[in-house]
Design an enzyme around this catalytic site. Sequence first.
Site, PDB file in Angstrom:
ATOM      1  N   LYS A  30      75.548  10.859  59.843  1.00  0.00           N
ATOM      2  CA  LYS A  30      75.855  10.465  58.464  1.00  0.00           C
ATOM      3  C   LYS A  30      74.582  10.073  57.709  1.00  0.00           C
ATOM      4  O   LYS A  30      74.375  10.484  56.573  1.00  0.00           O
ATOM      5  CB  LYS A  30      76.833   9.276  58.433  1.00  0.00           C
ATOM      6  CG  LYS A  30      78.155   9.533  59.113  1.00  0.00           C
ATOM      7  CD  LYS A  30      79.117   8.358  58.970  1.00  0.00           C
ATOM      8  CE  LYS A  30      78.648   7.072  59.614  1.00  0.00           C
ATOM      9  NZ  LYS A  30      78.586   7.081  61.082  1.00  0.00           N
TER      10      LYS A  30
ATOM     11  N   ARG B 242      84.722   1.395  56.171  1.00  0.00           N
ATOM     12  CA  ARG B 242      84.943   1.466  57.610  1.00  0.00           C
ATOM     13  C   ARG B 242      86.318   0.967  57.998  1.00  0.00           C
ATOM     14  O   ARG B 242      86.651   0.979  59.187  1.00  0.00           O
ATOM     15  CB  ARG B 242      83.910   0.610  58.304  1.00  0.00           C
ATOM     16  CG  ARG B 242      82.764   1.436  58.915  1.00  0.00           C
ATOM     17  CD  ARG B 242      81.903   0.482  59.627  1.00  0.00           C
ATOM     18  NE  ARG B 242      81.017   0.902  60.614  1.00  0.00           N
ATOM     19  CZ  ARG B 242      79.730   1.188  60.433  1.00  0.00           C
ATOM     20  NH1 ARG B 242      79.232   1.264  59.231  1.00  0.00           N
ATOM     21  NH2 ARG B 242      78.953   1.431  61.460  1.00  0.00           N
TER      22      ARG B 242
ATOM     23  N   ARG C 167      67.831   7.925  69.818  1.00  0.00           N
ATOM     24  CA  ARG C 167      67.546   7.798  68.382  1.00  0.00           C
ATOM     25  C   ARG C 167      66.431   6.772  68.161  1.00  0.00           C
ATOM     26  O   ARG C 167      66.383   5.736  68.798  1.00  0.00           O
ATOM     27  CB  ARG C 167      68.815   7.345  67.657  1.00  0.00           C
ATOM     28  CG  ARG C 167      68.593   7.015  66.200  1.00  0.00           C
ATOM     29  CD  ARG C 167      69.864   7.042  65.414  1.00  0.00           C
ATOM     30  NE  ARG C 167      70.631   5.807  65.509  1.00  0.00           N
ATOM     31  CZ  ARG C 167      71.729   5.577  64.777  1.00  0.00           C
ATOM     32  NH1 ARG C 167      72.183   6.506  63.941  1.00  0.00           N
ATOM     33  NH2 ARG C 167      72.387   4.456  64.900  1.00  0.00           N
TER      34      ARG C 167
ATOM     35  N   ARG D 237      67.021   0.861  67.585  1.00  0.00           N
ATOM     36  CA  ARG D 237      67.902  -0.186  67.085  1.00  0.00           C
ATOM     37  C   ARG D 237      68.504  -0.953  68.248  1.00  0.00           C
ATOM     38  O   ARG D 237      68.895  -0.363  69.257  1.00  0.00           O
ATOM     39  CB  ARG D 237      69.024   0.437  66.248  1.00  0.00           C
ATOM     40  CG  ARG D 237      68.606   0.703  64.825  1.00  0.00           C
ATOM     41  CD  ARG D 237      69.628   1.487  64.066  1.00  0.00           C
ATOM     42  NE  ARG D 237      70.989   0.981  64.187  1.00  0.00           N
ATOM     43  CZ  ARG D 237      72.019   1.482  63.521  1.00  0.00           C
ATOM     44  NH1 ARG D 237      71.834   2.493  62.681  1.00  0.00           N
ATOM     45  NH2 ARG D 237      73.236   0.996  63.682  1.00  0.00           N
TER      46      ARG D 237
ATOM     47  N   ARG E 185      80.926   0.090  69.807  1.00  0.00           N
ATOM     48  CA  ARG E 185      80.986   0.618  68.428  1.00  0.00           C
ATOM     49  C   ARG E 185      81.960   1.806  68.365  1.00  0.00           C
ATOM     50  O   ARG E 185      82.652   2.001  67.368  1.00  0.00           O
ATOM     51  CB  ARG E 185      79.598   1.031  67.948  1.00  0.00           C
ATOM     52  CG  ARG E 185      78.719  -0.193  67.637  1.00  0.00           C
ATOM     53  CD  ARG E 185      77.248   0.137  67.611  1.00  0.00           C
ATOM     54  NE  ARG E 185      76.855   0.987  66.520  1.00  0.00           N
ATOM     55  CZ  ARG E 185      75.772   1.775  66.530  1.00  0.00           C
ATOM     56  NH1 ARG E 185      74.980   1.813  67.582  1.00  0.00           N
ATOM     57  NH2 ARG E 185      75.479   2.510  65.486  1.00  0.00           N
TER      58      ARG E 185
HETATM   59  P1  AMP Z   1      75.534   1.403  60.766  1.00  0.00           P
HETATM   60  O1  AMP Z   1      74.075   1.415  60.425  1.00  0.00           O
HETATM   61  O2  AMP Z   1      76.393   2.021  59.704  1.00  0.00           O
HETATM   62  O3  AMP Z   1      75.805   1.970  62.136  1.00  0.00           O
HETATM   63  O4  AMP Z   1      75.966  -0.145  60.815  1.00  0.00           O
HETATM   64  C1  AMP Z   1      75.400  -1.041  61.737  1.00  0.00           C
HETATM   65  C2  AMP Z   1      76.288  -2.271  61.860  1.00  0.00           C
HETATM   66  O5  AMP Z   1      76.376  -2.947  60.597  1.00  0.00           O
HETATM   67  C3  AMP Z   1      77.722  -2.008  62.260  1.00  0.00           C
HETATM   68  O6  AMP Z   1      77.894  -1.868  63.678  1.00  0.00           O
HETATM   69  C4  AMP Z   1      78.430  -3.247  61.707  1.00  0.00           C
HETATM   70  O7  AMP Z   1      78.169  -4.378  62.522  1.00  0.00           O
HETATM   71  C5  AMP Z   1      77.698  -3.463  60.388  1.00  0.00           C
HETATM   72  N1  AMP Z   1      78.311  -2.687  59.278  1.00  0.00           N
HETATM   73  C6  AMP Z   1      77.721  -1.688  58.566  1.00  0.00           C
HETATM   74  N2  AMP Z   1      78.547  -1.212  57.631  1.00  0.00           N
HETATM   75  C7  AMP Z   1      79.705  -1.914  57.746  1.00  0.00           C
HETATM   76  C8  AMP Z   1      80.957  -1.871  57.072  1.00  0.00           C
HETATM   77  N3  AMP Z   1      81.215  -0.992  56.089  1.00  0.00           N
HETATM   78  N4  AMP Z   1      81.910  -2.759  57.460  1.00  0.00           N
HETATM   79  C9  AMP Z   1      81.690  -3.655  58.439  1.00  0.00           C
HETATM   80  N5  AMP Z   1      80.534  -3.735  59.136  1.00  0.00           N
HETATM   81  C10 AMP Z   1      79.552  -2.870  58.797  1.00  0.00           C
END
Ligand code: AMP
Length: 220
Positions: free
Chosen positions: A18, A92, A131, A164, A175
């Site tokens: 994404k 989400r 990654r 990360r 996740r």
């Molecule tokens: P991502 O970079 O999108 O994988 O997000 C990393 C982490 O940030 C996720 O595992 C959540 O802990 C938090 N996070 C990011 N976007 C959201 C969202 N829309 N709703 C809730 N938690 C989020």
Amino acid sequence: MSERILRLVLLGPPGSGKGTQADLLASQLGFVHYSTGEVFREQISQGTELGRWVESYVARGALVPDEVVLAVVEEFIRQHGQQSIAFDGFPRTVPQATGLDELLKRQSAQVDRAVLIDLSDDEVVRRLSSRRQCRNCSRIYNLSFSPPKNASVCDVCGGELYQRADDQEETIRSRLRVYAEQTSPLIDYYKQQGKLVRLDGSLGRDRVFADLKQLVEQLR
Ligand code: AMP
């Protein structure tokens, strides 16, 4: 002729690409790439109040509560609601999706399409374990299939590449559980509205982007 302003939601498990596709939409097709995960990582690294608040959720791969996420997004939409946006990692949950609909409606706007980038769990784990991301410009690499010239240095800006903290196998598995339980219902949410487009994430970055580009051109 002026181009239509588009709001695309990118859906898919962590690691499905994404962020990479949203970056391409930004650099090639004029979209604003908006990643709530990136906002949270920045706030955490700056040690802000929001950062301290969300840190434990992000570290264990749990979702930040909807009200907090929606408050952050509201501010973004207020500033950028009249631009083409690629939402990456937001919404989400179903309440976040309905919240987004309401925020956009205030600007006489809507989600135009939700693009699901499909990928199997095994492939997710394989991809995320290799990654790497640039600390400076946030560009994403993969040591197996889109490696930087030097494993620890960004090709574009020379920044330091890091893994990360939530890209460790155990956190990746949780996740994926969170995705299956809380985020995959969004597939039906957008399908019922006739807005869902499915792409096969295993085909790789360029093939997926070619399809995405075609979609944008049709919509514009
Ligand atoms: P991502 O970079 O999108 O994988 O997000 C990393 C982490 O940030 C996720 O595992 C959540 O802990 C938090 N996070 C990011 N976007 C959201 C969202 N829309 N709703 C809730 N938690 C989020």
